[in-house]
Design a protein around this motif. Structure first.
Motif, short mmCIF file in Angstrom:
data_model
loop_
_atom_site.label_atom_id
_atom_site.label_comp_id
_atom_site.label_asym_id
_atom_site.label_seq_id
_atom_site.Cartn_x
_atom_site.Cartn_y
_atom_site.Cartn_z
N LYS A 28 0.83 -1.21 0.00
CA LYS A 28 0.00 0.00 0.00
C LYS A 28 0.86 1.26 0.00
O LYS A 28 0.35 2.36 -0.12
N VAL A 29 2.17 1.06 0.15
CA VAL A 29 3.10 2.19 0.21
C VAL A 29 3.72 2.45 -1.15
O VAL A 29 3.75 3.58 -1.65
N VAL A 30 4.25 1.39 -1.76
CA VAL A 30 4.87 1.51 -3.09
C VAL A 30 4.04 0.68 -4.07
O VAL A 30 4.13 -0.56 -4.10
N LYS A 31 3.21 1.36 -4.83
CA LYS A 31 2.30 0.66 -5.73
C LYS A 31 3.07 -0.18 -6.75
O LYS A 31 4.11 0.21 -7.25
N GLY A 32 2.51 -1.36 -7.03
CA GLY A 32 3.12 -2.25 -8.00
C GLY A 32 4.19 -3.16 -7.43
O GLY A 32 4.80 -3.92 -8.17
N THR A 33 4.40 -3.09 -6.10
CA THR A 33 5.39 -3.96 -5.47
C THR A 33 4.70 -4.90 -4.48
O THR A 33 3.55 -4.69 -4.10
N ILE A 34 5.44 -5.92 -4.07
CA ILE A 34 4.92 -6.92 -3.14
C ILE A 34 5.66 -6.79 -1.82
O ILE A 34 6.88 -6.58 -1.78
N THR A 35 4.95 -6.90 -0.73
CA THR A 35 5.54 -6.92 0.60
C THR A 35 5.05 -8.18 1.33
O THR A 35 4.29 -8.97 0.78
N VAL A 36 5.50 -8.38 2.55
CA VAL A 36 5.02 -9.49 3.37
C VAL A 36 4.23 -8.93 4.55
O VAL A 36 4.70 -8.01 5.24
N ARG A 37 3.06 -9.47 4.76
CA ARG A 37 2.21 -9.07 5.88
C ARG A 37 2.24 -10.16 6.94
O ARG A 37 2.08 -11.35 6.63
N ALA A 38 2.44 -9.75 8.18
CA ALA A 38 2.38 -10.66 9.32
C ALA A 38 1.11 -10.35 10.11
O ALA A 38 0.91 -9.21 10.54
N SER A 39 0.26 -11.37 10.30
CA SER A 39 -0.99 -11.20 11.03
C SER A 39 -1.01 -12.12 12.23
O SER A 39 -0.79 -13.33 12.09
N VAL A 40 -1.24 -11.55 13.41
CA VAL A 40 -1.40 -12.35 14.62
C VAL A 40 -2.89 -12.51 14.87
O VAL A 40 -3.61 -11.53 15.08
N VAL A 41 -3.36 -13.75 14.83
CA VAL A 41 -4.78 -14.07 15.04
C VAL A 41 -4.86 -14.89 16.32
O VAL A 41 -4.20 -15.93 16.43
N ALA A 42 -5.67 -14.44 17.27
CA ALA A 42 -5.56 -15.02 18.61
C ALA A 42 -6.90 -15.33 19.27
O ALA A 42 -7.92 -14.69 18.99
N LEU A 43 -6.84 -16.34 20.16
CA LEU A 43 -7.92 -16.65 21.09
C LEU A 43 -7.34 -16.66 22.49
O LEU A 43 -6.31 -17.29 22.75
N PHE A 44 -8.01 -15.93 23.40
CA PHE A 44 -7.61 -15.95 24.81
C PHE A 44 -8.81 -16.39 25.62
O PHE A 44 -9.91 -15.82 25.52
N LEU A 45 -8.61 -17.41 26.46
CA LEU A 45 -9.69 -17.93 27.29
C LEU A 45 -9.82 -17.06 28.55
O LEU A 45 -9.54 -17.47 29.67
#
Length: 548
Positions: free
Chosen positions: A307-324
């Protein structure tokens, strides 16, 4: 090692000829009919004491107009839903125990391979395709779930889906759950018998760690429970793959307590944010396997458009969590342990456990007003194209290693990684308590994941090769001797069995990766309970040499 080519990739004309040949050679004519369907129906009638008219609605020949629908309803990987994919000669859809018992006996009597399907999520489709003449025993009618809250147990038939299990527990109790997978359309039979991995494993272990009884039909057609099958076989079908040993009819499971309120959240970073994806992963590796065992933080790494440099690829890290537990508590925990995540209360959503199940299946489900009844939707005939592989990490990947890895992911373009943390309960259970051996000493499990929509002939080869290349790149960072794999993430790249003279040696190749030191015990049990290797598939447990 070189592997035997799958028929799904051979020219369609060859497959057509083979199907015609199969329709002749696979049949064992009875005294009144030369058709496999009629012969099989006569055999079922004999062993179930039902009339052929009663049984005709559960046996589908490939000439039956309903056959394509029955077959395709539970195909979950579109790679194996093509005109050239090998098709079964028959599909049997049992409605009661005697139907299963008779199917086993009759399949043996006509000398045809039996494939067993519960939910169809086997990533390589081996529950519904084969390189030899075969029939499918499709367990989707076996979906009864009996929940006993007083004793905190449930009896779950093998054809039930995880969504149905979660829903039935919720209808009886708002403070009970069960540790299993996050995809609601997965079938119980394959999921539980392969281990059963979910977002409560750091607190309660795997599904198989919470199984206390089972029903199985053995190779002789006997109906057995834990007492009558014995502890060895009961051990084997809790993580060793039930389809190697018989037909699983049901599992009895221990329910686990869950709070009235749990917390879910998703936080994302890229290589371009102030706290980069690299920073996040470095700290995640230290925290996720060692934090409070009520907290499960899955990490998704995906190549995405910048979303910063159009036409390029980056890597996204997503933390998806469950806490009891509640949001305030998890925010406080992670402020001390995982500062780079920057978790705020506004990132969190407090929900009931059943709504957390919906959220994990689709993070937008609650915003869209989805109700628990959605878990009963089996989403029939909805296959997508996919490839999955697996690995285990025992030593944290360095910053330099991660930066190198992210460059390779960007070059490949689509294949993502899913890091699933261990620790907690998983480090407390001995590696030989069940056939599933990947316990203490593992920081996290990796799933390689690629999906695509392109139906063109070269697309499957392109994307599966992407996954294989990323798997190769990961070699320095993952477990060794053996390079371990997870049975529920079925992967034929790591070895297949041709059932010939070298069956045992071929089985060792993939078996030690899935089961490590537990493989030899599984082979001994298999040799005792199924010495002729009737229950077999491309990655089944082999029998000892000289016994097959």
């Amino acid at each position: 090692m070189a592997t035997k080519p799958r028929l799904a990739y051979l020219p369609a004309i060859f497959v057509l000829l083979l199907v015609v040949f199969t329709s002749v050679t696979a049949q064992s004519p009875g005294p009144e009919s030369s058709s496999l369907h009629d012969t099989f129906l006569q055999c079922l009638t004999k062993y179930t004491k039902n009339s052929s008219s009663q049984l005709s609605n559960i046996v589908f020949a490939n000439t039956n107009p309903k056959f394509p629908t029955v077959l395709q309803n539970y195909i979950r990987n579109a790679r194996f839903n093509t005109s050239s994919t090998p098709k079964p000669s028959l599909i049997v859809t049992p409605q009661k125990e005697s139907h299963v018992q008779a199917t086993v006996i009759c399949a043996k009597s006509v000398n045809i391979q039996l494939k067993i399907r519960s939910g169809g999520h086997d990533y390589e489709g081996i529950s519904y395709i084969s390189d030899e003449p075969f029939i499918i025993l499709d367990m989707f009618n076996f979906r009864r779930i009996t929940v006993d809250i007083k004793n905190e147990v449930a009896v779950v038939q093998a054809g039930a889906t995880l969504g149905e299990v979660y829903y039935r527990i919720w209808k009886k109790s708002k403070v009970h759950g069960f540790p299993a997978g996050v995809c609601p359309t997965v079938g119980v039979g394959g999921h539980f018998s392969g281990g059963g991995y979910g977002n409560m494993l750091r607190k309660y272990g795997l599904s198989v760690d919470n199984v206390i009884d089972a029903q199985i039909v053995d190779v002789k057609g006997n109906l057995l429970n834990r007492k009558t099958m014995g502890e060895d076989l009961f051990w084997a079908i809790r993580g060793g793959g039930g389809a190697s040993f018989g037909v699983i009819l049901s599992y009895t499971i221990k329910l686990v307590p869950v709070p009235e309120t749990v917390t879910v959240f998703r936080v994302e970073k890229t290589l371009e944010t102030n706290v980069t994806a690299t920073d996040l992963v470095v700290q995640w590796q230290k925290v996720a396997p060692n934090t409070d065992d009520r907290l499960f933080m899955r990490l998704l790494l995906q190549p995405v458009s910048s979303k910063v440099v159009k036409g390029t690829i980056t890597v996204r890290a997503s933390v998806v969590a469950l806490f009891l537990g509640g949001a305030n508590e998890v925010v406080s925990i992670l402020a001390k342990q995982f500062s780079l995540l920057g978790l705020k209360k506004e990132n969190c959503t407090e929900v009931s456990w059943i709504n957390s199940v919906l959220w994990w299946n689709d993070n937008n489900s609650l915003k869209n007003g989805v109700k628990p009844e959605a878990l009963l939707d089996r989403n029939l005939n909805s296959a997508g194209f996919l490839k999955r592989k697996s690995d285990y990490v025992q030593n944290a990947i360095s910053r330099d290693g991660l930066e190198w890895l992210f460059k390779r992911m960007i070059e490949l373009g689509k294949t993502g990684l899913v890091f699933n943390p261990y620790g907690g309960k998983m480090s407390e259970i001995p590696s030989d308590a069940t056939p599933f051996p990947h316990r203490k000493g593992n920081l996290y499990k990796i799933q390689y994941s690629v999906n695509w929509d392109d139906r063109s002939p070269g697309a499957a080869l392109n994307f599966t090769n992407q996954a294989k290349r990323l798997f190769s790149y990961m070699t320095p960072f993952v477990s060794k001797n053996p390079r371990s794999a997870f049975l529920n993430y079925r992967d034929l790249d790591i070895g297949v069995n041709s059932f010939g003279e070298n069956s045992f040696q071929e089985g060792v190749v993939y078996g030690t990766k899935y089961f490590n030191d537990n493989f030899q015990r599984l082979v001994k049990i298999k040799t005792i309970v199924d010495p002729e290797n009737f229950f077999r598939n491309e990655q089944s447990i082999p029998v000892l040499r000289g016994k097959a």
